[in-house]
Enzyme design. Structure first.
Site, PDB file in Angstrom:
ATOM      1  N   TYR A   1       0.781  -1.234   0.000  1.00 48.67           N
ATOM      2  CA  TYR A   1       0.000   0.000   0.000  1.00 48.67           C
ATOM      3  C   TYR A   1       0.814   1.287   0.000  1.00 48.67           C
ATOM      4  CZ  TYR A   1      -3.914  -3.111   0.667  1.00 48.67           C
ATOM      5  OH  TYR A   1      -4.841  -4.102   0.488  1.00 48.67           O
TER       6      TYR A   1
ATOM      7  N   PHE B   1      -9.160  -5.334  11.252  1.00 52.97           N
ATOM      8  CA  PHE B   1     -10.519  -5.141  10.730  1.00 52.97           C
ATOM      9  C   PHE B   1     -10.539  -5.451   9.247  1.00 52.97           C
ATOM     10  CE2 PHE B   1      -8.303  -1.042  10.997  1.00 52.97           C
ATOM     11  CZ  PHE B   1      -8.370  -0.588   9.691  1.00 52.97           C
TER      12      PHE B   1
END
Length: 409
Positions: free
Chosen positions: A123, A409
């Site tokens: 990322y 998450f």
């Protein structure tokens, strides 16, 4: 026929989620966990890439509020469920989803996007920097002793069914959220994640157990854990596998850790995703025998540089002009004057000469106060253009406590 990138429709969820599971190896989750993720998915904030009616790319964003230095809870898109089908690598699917997602986050008025990465190399090219780290440890309790602070013996411990004390444990967690950057306020429904206990997830360990710490009848901490029994010729050598542990004060924290150290028939504690500055590390007799491993945790992306830098406070006065490079979100690129202290901050566009030059990735890494701008400069990733600006900004951006994300998450 080309691919179609669109917002997820409710009746597409199963196909979309199955594509995600396949991208992560194809091992199905328990029925309980799948159903919970179905309920937690925000369809209007989730996107998929479709090729001929088949889902080949997935990405979502939870509506989180993230604690930043100073204690404010800032709107942050919790980027999640990102996957690309193995048949569609090197076709720009991930880049197209990241492009659409960051455009959406900007349109929602959320200054931050955050994620936990399956692989940390993915990322950075989209402007995410590693903003928090976590500690994993394998503690040899047969050879390591734990000292405890005064007041520990005043804390009462008792066993409780995890579901029966869930609300009380969540109340403890909620009190801790404003205290530490990187923590996320629980969205309703997320609390159920911590008491899911399918047998398939136990790895041969016991069902989930819970012990709460009380003072004057009030719960001030809790630990949830499993015990994985094991024996050798010399006797028992079980492992305590810690799920999560939270406490409101040093005595409660120490009482729960002492409990873990003293559990019968065990000689190890396996604990993961803990703060890098957690107090137990300063209470143990031999840190070497705790096999501490530090790894990346929360990756931070400033979607709106001005709003994000203005949302936090600074532990020392800072007045610097930042020259920000951001090719993926060009609306952030250019010079920003940041002025702030412990009471608040402002961050506005400027034409003044730059004091520091850095990319938005490095700004994201330093944003929560756990990564020093001076350290990044030592790696050649931040350039000082005005003498003294680096020290000023490094001190200002710091945090008294290390930022920490308790869970994925």
């Amino acid at each position: 026929m080309g691919t179609d990138l669109r917002v997820l429709r409710q009746d597409e969820w199963d196909e979309w989620y199955d594509s995600l599971i396949r991208a992560f190896g194809g091992v199905p989750e328990s029925a309980e966990e799948r159903e919970l993720f179905r309920e937690l998915t925000e369809e209007d904030r989730s996107i998929g890439v479709w090729d001929g009616g088949r889902c080949v790319g997935t990405a979502g964003a939870f509506s989180f509020r993230l604690t930043v230095p100073g204690g404010a809870a800032v709107a942050a898109a919790g980027v999640t469920m990102v996957g690309v089908a193995g048949t569609h690598r090197r076709r720009g699917v991930l880049t197209s989803m990241m492009r659409r997602q960051l455009d959406d986050v900007r349109s929602w008025g959320e200054p931050l996007a955050v994620l936990t990465a399956s692989e940390p190399v993915i990322y950075g090219r989209f402007g995410y920097g590693i903003g928090t780290y976590q500690v994993n440890a394998d503690i040899d309790t047969s050879r390591v002793r734990l000292s405890v602070p005064p007041g520990t013996d005043d804390v009462r411990l008792r066993y409780a069914e995890p579901a029966d004390v869930l609300d009380a444990c969540e109340a403890v967690y909620a009190q801790l959220v404003p205290r530490r950057p990187g923590m996320v306020a629980r969205i309703p429904g997320w609390e159920r994640m911590w008491v899911l206990d399918p047998e398939s997830d136990r790895g041969g360990a016991s069902p989930l157990q819970c012990v709460v710490a009380e003072r004057d009848g009030e719960i001030v901490g809790y630990v949830r854990y499993r015990v994985k029994a094991d024996w050798e010729a010399a006797g028992p050598k079980g492992t305590v596998v810690v799920s999560d542990l939270e406490a409101l004060d040093p005595a409660g924290h120490a009482a729960l850790w002492r409990f873990l150290f003293d559990l019968d028939l065990t000689s190890r504690i396996d604990v993961r995703r803990r703060p890098v500055d957690e107090a137990w590390q300063y209470l143990v007799s031999d840190i070497r025998r705790c096999s501490v491993l530090v790894r990346d945790s929360l990756h931070v992306r400033l979607v709106d540089v001005g709003a994000a830098l203005q949302a936090r406070t600074y532990q020392a006065p800072v007045d610097v002009v930042l020259e920000v490079e951001d090719a993926f979100c060009p609306w952030n690129a250019g010079r920003w004057r940041l002025s702030g202290d412990t009471k608040g901050a402002s961050c506005e566009r400027t034409t003044d000469s730059a004091d520091l030059s850095l990319s938005v990735r490095e700004l994201g890494a330093a944003y929560l106060g756990g990564v020093s701008l001076a350290s990044l400069a030592g790696a050649g990733l931040v350039r000082e253009l005005r003498q003294g600006a680096l020290a000023e900004a490094s001190v200002g951006f710091g945090s008294v406590v290390a930022p920490w994300l308790p869970h994925g998450f």
